[in-house]
Write a protein that holds these residues in place. Structure first.
Motif, PDB file in Angstrom:
ATOM      1  N   TYR A 192      16.156  -4.763  33.638  1.00  0.00           N
ATOM      2  CA  TYR A 192      16.163  -5.822  33.705  1.00  0.00           C
ATOM      3  C   TYR A 192      14.403  -6.134  34.693  1.00  0.00           C
ATOM      4  O   TYR A 192      14.431  -4.975  35.545  1.00  0.00           O
ATOM      5  N   ARG A 223      21.945 -13.995  24.963  1.00  0.00           N
ATOM      6  CA  ARG A 223      20.394 -12.981  24.419  1.00  0.00           C
ATOM      7  C   ARG A 223      21.486 -12.401  23.166  1.00  0.00           C
ATOM      8  O   ARG A 223      20.352 -12.649  21.873  1.00  0.00           O
ATOM      9  N   ILE A 230      16.449  -6.048  29.913  1.00  0.00           N
ATOM     10  CA  ILE A 230      15.759  -7.420  29.563  1.00  0.00           C
ATOM     11  C   ILE A 230      14.719  -8.375  29.919  1.00  0.00           C
ATOM     12  O   ILE A 230      14.942  -7.845  31.455  1.00  0.00           O
ATOM     13  N   ARG A 231      14.126  -8.888  29.937  1.00  0.00           N
ATOM     14  CA  ARG A 231      13.034  -9.568  30.667  1.00  0.00           C
ATOM     15  C   ARG A 231      13.458 -10.825  31.019  1.00  0.00           C
ATOM     16  O   ARG A 231      13.370 -12.142  30.325  1.00  0.00           O
ATOM     17  N   ARG A 291      14.152 -19.377  23.938  1.00  0.00           N
ATOM     18  CA  ARG A 291      14.415 -18.398  23.982  1.00  0.00           C
ATOM     19  C   ARG A 291      15.353 -18.468  25.087  1.00  0.00           C
ATOM     20  O   ARG A 291      16.005 -19.111  25.467  1.00  0.00           O
ATOM     21  N   TRP A 324      21.913 -15.303  20.795  1.00  0.00           N
ATOM     22  CA  TRP A 324      20.356 -15.978  20.329  1.00  0.00           C
ATOM     23  C   TRP A 324      19.797 -14.443  19.068  1.00  0.00           C
ATOM     24  O   TRP A 324      19.335 -14.959  18.309  1.00  0.00           O
ATOM     25  N   ARG A 325      20.380 -13.140  19.517  1.00  0.00           N
ATOM     26  CA  ARG A 325      19.830 -12.816  18.358  1.00  0.00           C
ATOM     27  C   ARG A 325      20.734 -13.042  17.078  1.00  0.00           C
ATOM     28  O   ARG A 325      20.137 -13.162  16.007  1.00  0.00           O
ATOM     29  N   GLN A 385       6.609 -13.705  27.327  1.00  0.00           N
ATOM     30  CA  GLN A 385       6.787 -12.340  27.739  1.00  0.00           C
ATOM     31  C   GLN A 385       8.211 -11.996  27.913  1.00  0.00           C
ATOM     32  O   GLN A 385       8.420 -11.203  28.839  1.00  0.00           O
ATOM     33  N   HIS A 386       8.883 -13.171  27.769  1.00  0.00           N
ATOM     34  CA  HIS A 386      10.287 -12.503  28.478  1.00  0.00           C
ATOM     35  C   HIS A 386      11.426 -12.795  27.562  1.00  0.00           C
ATOM     36  O   HIS A 386      11.345 -13.324  26.244  1.00  0.00           O
ATOM     37  N   ASP A 387      12.267 -12.191  27.667  1.00  0.00           N
ATOM     38  CA  ASP A 387      13.786 -12.511  26.705  1.00  0.00           C
ATOM     39  C   ASP A 387      14.886 -13.335  26.736  1.00  0.00           C
ATOM     40  O   ASP A 387      15.556 -14.159  25.755  1.00  0.00           O
ATOM     41  N   VAL A 388      15.049 -13.730  28.637  1.00  0.00           N
ATOM     42  CA  VAL A 388      16.341 -14.860  28.912  1.00  0.00           C
ATOM     43  C   VAL A 388      15.305 -15.583  29.265  1.00  0.00           C
ATOM     44  O   VAL A 388      14.512 -14.938  30.357  1.00  0.00           O
TER      45      VAL A 388
END
Ligand code: ADP
Length: 660
Positions: free
Chosen positions: A32, A124, A6-7, A80, A127-128, A51-54
């Motif tokens: 991470y 995350r 997870i980025r 995000r 969000w998904r 480029q980030h997930d969180v």
């Protein structure tokens, strides 16, 4: 499959806090990556790359707050799952954070690796989940849009089908008593598109005679125990009095169960079927007419059999008498004259029949020429004189003082007048009055035959000219006829460009037949009438008669001999040819229809002989149409005689030889 790390992007202006966070990440179990930016401006740049997930956003970022950054990122489309990191005592931001779209907020002071990791994963996953929901909503929205479009399309198609089939649609709410009609429906009821419609407007338009039945059928459709369907034809009456036929179909929909069940909606269609009803009526009338014609034909055949038997009986008896009284010339002469009259009657019947059949088959040809009407009238009167005198009628004839010329077939015109005169005589009791009047009216001549006879019932007047029509009770009263005389009169008159009418005030009131014909004007130039005079016989001719009907052959031979010529008789074609070689006839009278060698063949073979070229060949046949004459001419015949042969005609022909 190992999960991708997870980025995480940390936006934190305090480096110590960053280091602290980095240590916590090091303690965490999952995979991470952590990127750090210290100011909000660079943060937006990094976020743009997606480029980030969180995002982990410090709440205090110098000039602005982490929430401001979050709002801006959202507005730019870089949103995000975001967790806010707050200082002590900043709990009151929770509502604001939720509104800005943050998933969570954590107090830095209480932060540990477990808490952080759980918060990141939770953010995350939510969000998904949200993205998935949004995707499904979008999908459903598209599906719904498609379904709506399809619905609109099919409604449009239905509307077009209704329009082109001239179908009106209606929708009735029985609870609120409100009614909706399509424009077409209004037009069918004779209303403009903007007309207000109510149930009573509808009922008013229904024809008064059909109102009760229509209401009854609607009530039946609303019966909760029924299936709600209804179909009915009824008439409309427009305010201008016009009556139209309507076919209505409907279906009621029900709600509720048991006692509570009731119709809540009634929808359906109407169609104007006036034309269908009219053509149905026409077909019925036509069928009825055909049925009547068929009945008339059956009656006619019965009458015909009767009419043919009537003259045949005395002929037969006459023959017997002649056999017995052969030596008594007075009796023979008397019987023969009776027989002649009966045979004449038979010939007339058969002629009439043939003529009607020719007319109905369109085969009748008129030989029109310039004729003076008075001559034709005279001939007709002469022909009818015996029957008029026999019944002691008085005939009064009135003709205009000046001659009237017509372009007509004299024979056919005589037939028209004599048929009317004969009927007047026949359908008038003895000692009656008959008037034959001719007057000129402009370019027409009006010929009237009027009698004081039994008259014609009013209901028969329209049909009297139809083939085989007779006034029914007349047969019982002993009147005889085939019911074709007036058909001939009408057809022949019309073939001459005229028309015929009938008047009668009813039974025993006499009848009047009026024939109108166009007069020949000076501009017309038909063939001049050719009066021919029969010259006395000058030369004795050798005449060969060939007919397979022996009786007819013998009879004809006898007439030829009586006219003073030499005659030789053969009963078939081959015999005829054989005799001809010896006899070398000047004239050969040949029946056409004979077995083995027919008349055409005999004629051709005779023509091949040297003397045969100059012989006069006469065809004797029952057929006298132009087509028949053309055929005999082609076969080499000089003359074409139609049976029964008239002695004067024969006399003239034998006298004249080849001249025609
Ligand atoms: P037919 O005389 O052979 O029966 P027509 O066609 O000449 O046939 O006449 C048809 C019918 O019209 C007759 O049967 C008769 O009922 C009626 N009719 C014709 N002429 C007269 C007339 N002058 N007076 C009364 N009835 C007539």
């Amino acid at each position: 499959m190992t999960e991708a790390p997870i980025r995480v992007l940390l936006v934190e202006d305090d480096e110590d806090d960053y280091l602290l966070a980095r240590d916590l990440f090091a303690e965490m179990h999952g995979a991470y990556t952590l990127d750090w930016v210290a100011d909000d401006q660079s943060a937006l740049e990094v976020m743009r790359r997606g480029q980030h997930d969180v995002y982990l956003l410090d709440y205090r970022l110098g000039r602005r707050t982490g929430l401001d950054l979050l709002r801006e990122a959202s507005a730019l489309g870089f949103a995000r799952p975001t967790i806010l990191l707050t200082g002590q005592g900043e709990r009151e931001i929770d509502l604001e954070a939720a509104e800005a779209g943050a998933s969570d907020y954590l107090e830095k002071a209480r932060l540990d690796a477990t808490l952080l990791e759980r918060a990141i994963r939770y953010a995350r996953d939510r969000w998904r989940h949200r993205l998935e929901l949004e995707r499904r909503v979008a999908e459903r929205t598209i599906e719904l849009q498609r379904a709506n479009a399809a619905l609109r399309e099919s409604e449009e198609r239905l509307r077009m089908a209704f329009e082109s089939a001239n179908i009106g649609a209606w929708d009735f709410d029985p609870i609120n008593k409100s009614l909706r009609w399509s424009d077409r429906c209004k037009a069918i009821f004779g209303l403009p598109p903007d007309a207000e419609v109510t149930y009573s407007v509808f009922l008013e338009r229904v024809h008064p005679d059909d109102r009760a039945a229509t209401e009854q059928r609607i009530a039946e459709a609303f019966d909760p125990s029924g299936d709600g369907t209804s179909a009915i034809d009824y008439r409309l009456q427009w305010p201008n009095g016009e009556v139209r036929w309507i076919k209505a179909q409907g279906k009621a929909f029900f709600e509720g169960k048991g006692d509570k069940r009731r119709a809540v909606r009634f929808i359906g269609t109407v169609r104007d079927i006036t034309q269908e009803k009219e053509s149905q009526a026409r077909i019925h009338a036509l069928v009825e007419e055909l049925r009547q014609a068929d009945r008339r034909k059956d009656e006619f055949l019965a009458v015909l059999a009767h009419e043919l038997r009537n003259p045949l009986a005395p002929v037969r008896t006459g023959l017997e008498v002649m056999k017995l009284a052969a030596r008594d010339p007075d009796t023979v002469a008397e019987v023969r004259s009776t027989m002649e009259r009966q045979v004449d009657q038979l010939v007339r019947l058969v002629d009439d029949l043939l003529e009607v059949s020719r007319i109905t088959r369109g085969k009748m040809e008129l030989r029109k020429q310039r004729v003076e009407l008075a001559d034709v009238v005279q001939t007709a009167i002469e022909a009818c004189r015996p029957s008029i005198d026999e019944l002691a009628h008085t005939l009064t004839v009135s003709l205009p003082p000046h001659p009237i010329y017509l372009n007509a077939d004299p024979h056919r015109l005589t037939q028209v007048i004599s048929n009317l005169l004969n009927n007047a005589a026949k359908y008038t009791l003895n000692h009656g009055q008959i008037w034959l009047t001719v007057v000129q009216q402009d370019a027409e001549v009006v010929l009237t035959v009027k009698d004081t006879g039994i008259g014609i019932p009013h209901e028969m007047l329209d049909r009297i000219f139809n083939m085989f029509t007779q006034v029914e009770r007349l047969h019982e009263m002993g009147y005889r006829g085939l019911g074709i005389g007036l058909t001939l009169v009408k057809s022949l008159t019309e073939m001459h460009g005229g028309r015929v009418e009938v008047y009668s005030a009813g039974l025993d009131q006499g009848s009047e037949f009026v024939v109108r014909l166009p007069i020949l004007t000076d501009g017309d130039d038909p063939k001049q009438i050719q009066h021919s005079v029969i010259p006395p016989p000058a030369v004795v001719r050798r005449v060969l008669v060939v007919d397979d009907n022996q009786a007819a052959a013998d009879m004809l031979s006898r007439v030829v001999a009586m006219l003073g010529h030499q005659v030789c008789t053969a009963y078939d074609g081959d015999q005829g040819l054989e005799m001809a070689r010896e006899f070398r006839p000047d004239v050969a009278i040949l029946d056409l229809g004979m077995p083995t060698t027919d008349g055409y063949c005999v004629a051709r073979r005779l023509r091949e002989l040297p003397w045969g070229r100059s012989a006069v060949l006469v065809a004797l046949t029952g057929w006298g149409q132009a087509e028949d004459r053309r055929r005999t001419k082609e076969a080499g015949f000089d003359h074409h005689l139609v049976k029964p042969i008239v002695p004067e005609q024969l006399q003239q022909l034998l006298a004249n030889g080849r001249t025609k």
